[in-house]
Design an enzyme around this catalytic site. Sequence first.
Site, PDB file in Angstrom:
ATOM      1  N   CYS A 382       0.842  -1.198   0.000  1.00  0.00           N
ATOM      2  CA  CYS A 382       0.000   0.000   0.000  1.00  0.00           C
ATOM      3  C   CYS A 382       0.880   1.252   0.000  1.00  0.00           C
ATOM      4  O   CYS A 382       1.416   1.605  -1.039  1.00  0.00           O
ATOM      5  CB  CYS A 382      -0.983  -0.052   1.167  1.00  0.00           C
ATOM      6  SG  CYS A 382      -2.441   0.929   0.826  1.00  0.00           S
ATOM      7  N   HIS A 508      -3.644  -4.938   0.305  1.00  0.00           N
ATOM      8  CA  HIS A 508      -3.089  -5.507   1.549  1.00  0.00           C
ATOM      9  C   HIS A 508      -3.168  -7.037   1.529  1.00  0.00           C
ATOM     10  O   HIS A 508      -4.121  -7.607   2.056  1.00  0.00           O
ATOM     11  CB  HIS A 508      -3.872  -4.979   2.759  1.00  0.00           C
ATOM     12  CG  HIS A 508      -3.627  -3.541   3.035  1.00  0.00           C
ATOM     13  ND1 HIS A 508      -2.606  -3.106   3.855  1.00  0.00           N
ATOM     14  CD2 HIS A 508      -4.237  -2.427   2.572  1.00  0.00           C
ATOM     15  CE1 HIS A 508      -2.615  -1.785   3.899  1.00  0.00           C
ATOM     16  NE2 HIS A 508      -3.601  -1.348   3.128  1.00  0.00           N
ATOM     17  N   GLU A 510      -1.648  -9.099   3.278  1.00  0.00           N
ATOM     18  CA  GLU A 510      -1.497  -9.696   4.612  1.00  0.00           C
ATOM     19  C   GLU A 510      -2.829 -10.140   5.216  1.00  0.00           C
ATOM     20  O   GLU A 510      -2.856 -11.063   6.032  1.00  0.00           O
ATOM     21  CB  GLU A 510      -0.771  -8.737   5.557  1.00  0.00           C
ATOM     22  CG  GLU A 510      -1.531  -7.477   5.984  1.00  0.00           C
ATOM     23  CD  GLU A 510      -1.395  -6.297   5.021  1.00  0.00           C
ATOM     24  OE1 GLU A 510      -1.055  -6.526   3.846  1.00  0.00           O
ATOM     25  OE2 GLU A 510      -1.638  -5.147   5.437  1.00  0.00           O
TER      26      GLU A 510
HETATM   27  N1  GLN Z   1      -1.733   6.771   2.794  1.00  0.00           N
HETATM   28  C1  GLN Z   1      -1.851   6.048   1.576  1.00  0.00           C
HETATM   29  C2  GLN Z   1      -3.194   6.263   0.909  1.00  0.00           C
HETATM   30  O1  GLN Z   1      -4.114   6.704   1.524  1.00  0.00           O
HETATM   31  C3  GLN Z   1      -1.612   4.571   1.807  1.00  0.00           C
HETATM   32  C4  GLN Z   1      -2.652   3.930   2.663  1.00  0.00           C
HETATM   33  C5  GLN Z   1      -2.196   2.621   3.245  1.00  0.00           C
HETATM   34  O2  GLN Z   1      -1.019   2.312   3.251  1.00  0.00           O
HETATM   35  N2  GLN Z   1      -3.115   1.852   3.779  1.00  0.00           N
HETATM   36  O3  GLN Z   1      -3.356   6.006  -0.258  1.00  0.00           O
END
Ligand code: GLN
Length: 539
Positions: A382, A508, A510
Amino acid sequence: MTTKYIFVTGGVVSGLGKGVTAASIGMMLKAKGLKVIAQKLDPYINMDPGTMSPYQHGEVFVTEDGAETDLDLGHYERFIDENLNKYSNLTTGKVYWNVLDNERKGVYNGETVQVIPHVTNEIKRFIYSVGKKIAADVVITEIGGTTGDIESLPFLEAIRQVSNEAGRENCLFLHVTLAPVISSSGEMKTKPTQHSVKELQSLGISPNLVVLRCNRHIDESARRKISMFCNVSPDCVIENRDVSLLYEAPIMLEESNFSQIVSRELGLDDNPPDLTLWKGMLEKAYARDKVVTIGLVGKYVKMYDTYLSIVEALTHAGIENGAKIDLRWIDAEQITPQSAPELLGGCDGIIVPGGFGDRGIEGMVCSARYCREHDLPYFGICLGMQIAVIDFARHVAGLSDANSREFDVESQNKVIDIMEGQIGYENTGGSMRLGAYECVIKENSTLSAAYGEKSIMERHRHRYEFNNAYRDLFEEKGLCICGTSPDGTLVEAVEISGKRFHLGVQYHPEFKSRPHRPHPLFVRFIAASLKNRQDTKGE
Ligand code: GLN
C-alpha cells in the site's frame, strides 16, 4: 440445525487473549465440521477503528466487504479461515448512529427511544445477522473491554436477551479471566475471578465456562474454589497458559478438553476435530531450521499490534520456507543515505507496510532506493508501493521533486494522486477505497509467478492512487506495471524485473494470509530473502 451462540466476555484485566480464545474455539468447532462465524462488539464510541491512532488501537483489519474493523477479526479469520463481514464488528458509536438514523426516518413511530429496547435491539440485529450469509451453525460473539465497564452494559444486556430468545440451551457464556500467582507464597489466587463472575451474574449472565489465563497449571484447590464460587462444574474451568507460538493456543486449550466441553454444554455432536492441516502447520513450524532477517521500515517501532497481520503473514511464509523470522524494527525517520547501509545492510529483505501521513516518508523512499540499488528484496504494501513509485520517479525517471499529493501538494510531479470523487473528503472516516477488488495480472511477472493466476481478489484501504499520466514514461524507464484493475485504469502492482524481488502492491495481501495457507507474495518474498542471505552471507 438451530444456531448456537457463544459469548466471550473478559474479566479482571484486558489483554488476556480473549480474541485468541474466541478464535481457537471457532477453529476447533469448524474442524468438527460446523459452519462458524465470529464477531466482536466494541463498546467504545468511535464508529469504527478506521480513524483511530495505531497507538490507541493497533491495526485496522479490513474485511472482504470493506469494513474497517478491530484487529481481533484478523485472529478470527486466521484461525477459523472464514471471511467475516460488515456485521462482524460493532461499536457503540455505530449502534447509536443507526438508532438515531432510524429515529430521524420515523422508523420508531413516535416512540421514546431508549437503551432498552432500541439500542439493545440494534445490537441483537448484528448478532442475528452476522452468520446469515453462510448459514452459520455457531456464532461466536466477543465483547470488547472488561466486565464492569460502564459502556459495555448495553452489550451485556443484549447478549442476556439473546440467551432468553434463542434458548438457554443454545447459548454458552465463556468468561476469560486471570489467575495471578503471588510470588512470595507461590499461591494461585482466584478472588479476582470470583468478583468478576459475580459482577456478570448481577447482570443476569452466568458463565458456563471460565477460561483462566495463568502462567502455570491450575492447581486443584484453585479449580475447586472457582467451580464452587462461580457455579461451574470443575471441568468447565479451562486452563489458558502462555504459548510460544500463537497457533499452539487451540492445542493447549484442548489439554483441558475445551472443544469437547463446549460441545457438551451446547448439545452439539462431539465429532472428533480434523486437525490434520493445523497440526501439519505446527509440525512445519517446529521443524524450522533457518533464520531470515526482515527489516520492517515504519513510523511505529516495536508496535507489534500496529502491523499485526503483516507480522503474522511473515510468520506464515517463514513456516512454509522452513525459516524463523528475525524481525528487525527500523524507525523510518532514522534512515538517510548515510545511515541506510548500517540500518538496512544486515537485513535479508525489507518490507515497507501501509501507513498514513508524511512522518518518516523520506526514510522509506531512501530504503526503496537502497534496496533497488543493492538488489535487496523489497516488498512494499500500500504506502510501501507508493514509496517504490516515488523512488523510481525521482531516481530513475529523473523527476527529482516527485511525491504523493498526501505528502506534498506543491510538488509538480504528483506521481501518486487523489482518486477522482474523493477530493474534499480527504480527512473523513470511511471515505477510502475499501474492501476486495479484482486485480488482473501481467504475464511473465513476479506477481504472476507468485499467484499462478491471471486474476485475483485482494483487499484495499487507501485514498491515493498511481497517477496514470506517468505510466508511459515509467514503463519506458523500466517499471513493470504488473497488476491493474480489470478495466486497466487503476495500477494495483508495480515491480522491477531482473531483481531478486522488488515489488509493490496497492492492496493488503497480509489480510488473506492463513497459517496453513500462507499468502503467495509473502512466501515468495521470504524465499527471495533467504536466497539473498545465502548469496551474500553464505548461510
Ligand atoms: N496513505 C496512503 C493512501 O491513503 C496509503 C494507505 C495505506 O497504506 N493503507 O493512499
